[in-house]
Design a protein around this motif. Sequence first.
Motif, short mmCIF file in Angstrom:
data_model
loop_
_atom_site.label_atom_id
_atom_site.label_comp_id
_atom_site.label_asym_id
_atom_site.label_seq_id
_atom_site.Cartn_x
_atom_site.Cartn_y
_atom_site.Cartn_z
N PHE A 51 0.82 -1.21 0.00
CA PHE A 51 0.00 0.00 0.00
C PHE A 51 0.85 1.27 0.00
O PHE A 51 0.40 2.33 -0.45
CB PHE A 51 -0.97 -0.04 1.18
CG PHE A 51 -2.02 -1.11 1.03
CD1 PHE A 51 -2.92 -1.07 -0.02
CD2 PHE A 51 -2.06 -2.18 1.91
CE1 PHE A 51 -3.88 -2.08 -0.18
CE2 PHE A 51 -3.01 -3.19 1.75
CZ PHE A 51 -3.91 -3.13 0.70
N GLN A 52 2.09 1.16 0.47
CA GLN A 52 3.00 2.29 0.36
C GLN A 52 3.33 2.56 -1.10
O GLN A 52 3.40 3.72 -1.54
CB GLN A 52 4.27 2.02 1.16
CG GLN A 52 5.13 3.26 1.40
CD GLN A 52 6.28 2.96 2.34
OE1 GLN A 52 7.19 2.22 1.99
NE2 GLN A 52 6.23 3.52 3.53
N ALA A 53 3.53 1.51 -1.88
CA ALA A 53 3.81 1.67 -3.31
C ALA A 53 2.63 2.31 -4.02
O ALA A 53 2.80 3.20 -4.87
CB ALA A 53 4.14 0.31 -3.94
N ILE A 54 1.42 1.89 -3.68
CA ILE A 54 0.22 2.50 -4.28
C ILE A 54 0.14 3.97 -3.92
O ILE A 54 -0.10 4.83 -4.78
CB ILE A 54 -1.04 1.75 -3.80
CG1 ILE A 54 -1.08 0.35 -4.42
CG2 ILE A 54 -2.30 2.53 -4.15
CD1 ILE A 54 -2.21 -0.53 -3.90
N THR A 67 -9.04 7.56 -8.73
CA THR A 67 -8.24 6.71 -9.61
C THR A 67 -7.69 5.52 -8.83
O THR A 67 -7.15 5.68 -7.73
CB THR A 67 -7.08 7.50 -10.23
OG1 THR A 67 -7.62 8.58 -11.01
CG2 THR A 67 -6.24 6.62 -11.13
N HIS A 68 -7.83 4.34 -9.39
CA HIS A 68 -7.36 3.11 -8.77
C HIS A 68 -5.98 2.75 -9.31
O HIS A 68 -5.73 2.83 -10.51
CB HIS A 68 -8.31 1.94 -9.05
CG HIS A 68 -9.72 2.20 -8.65
ND1 HIS A 68 -10.24 1.83 -7.42
CD2 HIS A 68 -10.75 2.79 -9.32
CE1 HIS A 68 -11.51 2.17 -7.35
NE2 HIS A 68 -11.85 2.76 -8.49
N THR A 225 -12.09 -7.09 -10.68
CA THR A 225 -11.63 -8.06 -9.68
C THR A 225 -10.44 -7.52 -8.92
O THR A 225 -10.39 -7.58 -7.68
CB THR A 225 -11.23 -9.39 -10.36
OG1 THR A 225 -12.38 -9.97 -10.96
CG2 THR A 225 -10.63 -10.36 -9.36
N PHE A 226 -9.46 -6.98 -9.65
CA PHE A 226 -8.24 -6.52 -9.00
C PHE A 226 -8.47 -5.24 -8.21
O PHE A 226 -7.81 -5.00 -7.20
CB PHE A 226 -7.13 -6.35 -10.04
CG PHE A 226 -6.40 -7.63 -10.33
CD1 PHE A 226 -5.10 -7.83 -9.91
CD2 PHE A 226 -7.04 -8.68 -10.99
CE1 PHE A 226 -4.43 -9.03 -10.14
CE2 PHE A 226 -6.39 -9.88 -11.24
CZ PHE A 226 -5.09 -10.06 -10.81
N SER A 231 -5.60 -5.65 -5.66
CA SER A 231 -4.52 -6.36 -6.37
C SER A 231 -3.96 -7.54 -5.58
O SER A 231 -2.80 -7.93 -5.75
CB SER A 231 -3.39 -5.39 -6.73
OG SER A 231 -3.85 -4.38 -7.59
N MET A 232 -4.81 -8.12 -4.73
CA MET A 232 -4.41 -9.31 -3.99
C MET A 232 -5.39 -10.45 -4.20
O MET A 232 -5.60 -11.28 -3.32
CB MET A 232 -4.28 -8.99 -2.50
CG MET A 232 -3.11 -8.09 -2.17
SD MET A 232 -2.73 -8.10 -0.41
CE MET A 232 -1.70 -6.64 -0.28
#
Length: 358
Positions: A51-54, A67-68, A225-226, A231-232
């Motif tokens: 989540f830090q990368a996101i 935005t996702h 879905t992602f 994304s998991m």
Amino acid sequence: MKNVHNFSAGPAALPRQALEKAQSSLLNYEESQVSIMEMSHRSKTYENVHFQAISRLKSLMKLDEDTHILFFQGGANLQFSMVPMNFLNNQSSYVLTGVWSEKAANEAKRFGTIDVQTHAKENGYSTIPSPDDLSYDDRNSYLHITSNNTIYGTQWKKFPYSKLPLVCDMSSDILSRDIDYNAFDLIYAGAQKNLGPAGVTIVAVKDSFLKNAHSDVAPMLSYQTFSKSQSMYNTPPVFSIYMLNLVLEWIESEGGVSSIEARNEKKASLLYDAIDRSEGFYRGHAEKEARSTMNVTFNLQHDDLEKLFLQEAEEAGLIGLPGHRLVGGIRASIYNAVPLESCEVLAAFMDSFKRKHT
């Protein structure tokens, strides 16, 4: 280690700072006693990285809240299929500016009718069409472009903004320049050029566009879905995402995207100036107004001279310079992590090689 200057087109150079940080924690990540590659992707330790990368991506791209950010595997090649699989209704528009845009269009043909814009292909992919020259039906599902063309060394400087949702393959120049990323409805990018090692693909998709995605797509090929699973849905490529986060941290430490952009422009200018002052000894493929700041492509007067250039360059510690197998020639890929010093060394080598062989 031998000191080399790496101009590989991808997988490409990574920031030394990120590599050293990964090396120091490879066996024992944050006192967990295991590597980041050995722990559960459901653990709090890994989730913090994920989540830090996101968060870092959204911040560096200055993305709107709606935005996702999604992480996939399969590179841009999988996205060539996923985009039309999820969003194509009857017909879409594709602008051809190189090999990768051709591949994207060809995959889309499996799912519907494609309105293909071929202006750049007619010129041997040496330029980028003006947005004003494009024509398409506003009822199409979306307009697809490729922002930078690694093989031919061209790059969009001004993007086409239309009534259609804008989809962009940014695999080779994402975060290399400070642009309005919110102008795009969906962006996808393989990480292995500007964002990290091969293995993870980034998707940034607006919620308003995501809501139009088809609901009958297989779960592993569905953006919805992602998004819902953050994304998991399956085991993500944990090490690639970890490295992505370190590269994003490095971009922050360098002053952000605007600072990276200024350095990239200086790097590119060094090499294009060497081409321009060579009086035809080096012949750039791209027209000046379309020159890429990521991939500098050029030819010499004949094949034997190009082979000699590559041989002497490698002996001088300049590696990764052969052009793509489809076009040959020389290609210097100068992505974000390639230091300014490397471009200075290459430009000096180009001047020296010309003096030696004329």
